[in-house]
Design an enzyme around this catalytic site. Structure first.
Site: not given
Length: 232
Positions: A104-106
């Site tokens: 994931c990345d945000q």
């Protein structure tokens, strides 16, 4: 209401999938490829509800080496880069390539700027103070990879956090910085923190999505990649 209906349908299908894992002698290995305590908290809730277990692996990549003007493209690229790094580490350690890897990345987007993890306390203070002016948006990607087949599916979820127009007081920010966790969050944003909650007026989108891991996406992608696809 539409989102609610979708969530209920996905939960029902994911419940069946998780029950089938539980009933089998060899449930699939699920790996969360993230060092984030917020994401682990979200994953712990899902794992407890659906009675599965998961491991944690970290990518340890230089995230600053990957640049993009588009927040969406940036988080998609980073989720792919993290998956590649974790797969390479597993192969180097001769680990069995089986199970599902979630990466994931945000980023936080605020006033048309992409905010990543604060580089300094001063920058964290600046980020946190600016949220009283305009709502920050979180743009988060989740990539699910079947390690055995290489099949993968990715999606992005966006949420908005509306803060009170009165900035968070300095002594509260001092406490947040003394604890230090906000330095590891995009935009220094920790919506689940007891010191921050009183300053949030409302959220558009789910709290888990704002925390960096949309439960809906995790369930949809695991269903899709495991072959119990959800028609979105």
């Amino acid at each position: 209401a539409m989102a609610q209906a979708t969530l209920a349908a996905v939960e029902a299908r994911f419940g069946q999938l998780a029950a089938s894992w539980k009933a089998s002698n060899a449930p699939p290995r699920i790996i969360l490829g993230s060092a984030s305590s917020s994401r682990r908290q979200v994953m712990d809730e899902l794992a407890a509800k659906y009675e599965f277990s998961y491991d944690v692996r970290t990518a340890d990549i230089d995230e600053k080496a990957i640049r993009h003007d588009s927040p969406r493209e940036l988080v998609l690229s980073l989720a792919h880069a993290k998956a590649a790094a974790i797969k390479a580490k597993m192969q180097a350690a001769n680990e069995p390539m089986a199970g599902f890897l979630l990466t994931c990345d945000q980023v936080v987007v605020h006033e048309d700027k992409i905010l990543e993890k604060p580089e300094s306390e001063a920058e964290a203070r600046e980020f946190i103070a600016s949220y009283a002016r305009a709502p920050p948006a979180t743009v988060g990607s989740v990539l699910c990879t079947d390690l055995a087949t290489g099949a993968a599916s990715i999606d992005v979820d966006t949420a908005y956090v509306h803060f009170s127009p009165t900035p968070i007081p300095k002594y509260t920010v001092d406490k947040l910085l003394a604890e230090g966790d906000c330095m590891f969050c995009a935009g220094g944003l920790m919506v689940e923190h007891p010191l921050v909650i009183p300053h949030i007026v409302r959220m558009e989108g789910s709290q888990d999505s704002v925390m960096g891991l949309s439960k809906l996406l995790v369930m949809q992608l695991l269903l899709k990649v495991s072959g119990s696809g959800v028609r979105s």
